[in-house]
Design an enzyme around this catalytic site. Structure first.
Site, mmCIF file in Angstrom:
data_model
loop_
_atom_site.group_PDB
_atom_site.id
_atom_site.type_symbol
_atom_site.label_atom_id
_atom_site.label_comp_id
_atom_site.label_asym_id
_atom_site.label_seq_id
_atom_site.Cartn_x
_atom_site.Cartn_y
_atom_site.Cartn_z
ATOM 1 C CB THR A 121 -0.906 0.020 1.250
ATOM 2 O OG1 THR A 121 -1.553 1.296 1.361
ATOM 3 C CG2 THR A 121 -0.111 -0.208 2.525
ATOM 4 C CE1 TYR A 145 -3.799 -1.999 5.004
ATOM 5 C CE2 TYR A 145 -3.484 0.271 4.277
ATOM 6 C CZ TYR A 145 -3.693 -1.065 3.983
ATOM 7 O OH TYR A 145 -3.813 -1.466 2.680
#
Length: 333
Positions: A121, A145
């Site tokens: 990501t 995250y």
């Protein structure tokens, strides 16, 4: 041309994973999908694939699947992906993302898997100092995250140095849209992605869209993001697999984006255009940790892989997402 081995896809019943499964199958690969179906849907898995219900961290299961099916490559999509939730429940993210990935990587190494493609990501960059963002920019995630994904990237680098396995870590920017043939799309209830939320509002599932922050240092004051069509992203995974096979001692970390961004208001304007109706917009304060702009430098992926964007058009992305939302309403109805 026949493919040399089957591919194991974890999280292949989810949004991005199910599109990668379609891209692999369409390219002639045999696919085994492993998904615990907590957020995925069994009906999202193409019938040409073999679906196994289970967890990516179950080493006995993954080891058996690798051996029984002769798996030669793993595409790892399974994990948790909601940034605010990661702040509220960081241990969930270190368990579902980092620890589960470690277990899966060990199974892959033990089973002799030679190629590993990881769903990473742009959150690994944190607050980037400049945009567009290159792969060699500093990685300083601002939420659990992003850290959970960056830790997995580090594991893969170390493992690839110690074992005969190469990898590709693909850093996604903002993924949107749906399969143009309407075979899959974003189906998760309560999704937080802007285009998904906007088309839900356009189809009556929501009565408004909240714009978080109108005071960013951008042209219209709202946040700018790089939106990549999910089918282009899926095609990038197949191209990455081909590249790993062609150069078995080389690993890659690549941005997945289009190299340009749209503001929140520009996205909502596109939804208004495509639907020929006006979505109500309500403004609220910025969310903690939201950068003003997040745009990929995609020159490396275009240069290094046999890949180029095919659906780089905001109205097209919105149109595919809208068509899927309408189909989903019929399915749920």
């Amino acid at each position: 041309m026949s493919k040399p081995f089957p591919v194991l896809v974890t999280g292949g019943a989810g949004y991005i994973g199910s599109h990668a499964v379609l891209a692999l199958l369409d390219a002639g690969w045999a696919v085994v999908v492993l998904d615990n179906l907590v957020t995925g849907f069994d009906w999202a898995v193409d019938e040409r694939a073999t679906l196994i219900e289970g967890a990516a961290e179950d080493m006995a299961l993954t080891g058996r699947l690798i051996a029984d099916h002769g798996i030669g490559a793993v595409m790892h999509f399974a994990g948790s992906v909601v940034v605010p939730e990661s702040v509220a429940d960081p241990l969930k993210y270190y368990r579902n993302n980092t620890a589960a990935s470690r277990a899966l990587i060990e199974s892959a190494v033990t089973g002799g898997v030679r190629h590993f493609i990881f769903s990473s990501t742009a959150a690994t960059y944190g607050d980037a100092e400049s945009v567009p963002i290159r792969e060699d920019a500093a990685t300083d995630p601002i939420n659990p995250y992003g850290r959970s994904k960056l830790m997995t990237e580090a594991m893969l680098r170390d493992v690839s140095a110690a074992h005969p396995m190469n990898h590709a870590a693909l850093r996604y920017f903002n993924v949107a849209g749906a399969d143009p043939q309407q075979r899959s799309g974003q189906s998760t209830a309560g999704a937080t992605h802007l285009i998904k939320v906007a088309v839900e509002a356009a189809t009556g599932k929501r009565d408004h869209v909240v714009v978080f922050g109108a005071d960013f240092d951008t042209a219209d004051g709202t946040g700018v993001r790089d939106y990549i069509h999910v089918s282009d992203l899926a095609a990038a995974h197949v191209a990455a697999l081909d590249a790993l096979i062609a150069e078995p001692t080389r690993s890659r970390t690549l941005n997945c984006g289009y190299g340009h961004g749209y503001s929140v208001l520009e996205v909502l304007d596109a939804v208004d255009r495509v639907t020929n109706r006006k979505i109500e917009r309500r403004f609220a304060g910025r969310r903690a940790g939201d950068p003003a702009a997040l745009v990929a430098d995609n020159s490396a992926i275009v240069r290094e892989l046999a890949w180029k964007p095919e659906r780089d058009d905001l109205d097209l992305i919105v149109g595919d997402a809208l068509a899927w939302e309408r189909a989903l309403a019929t399915r749920r109805g």
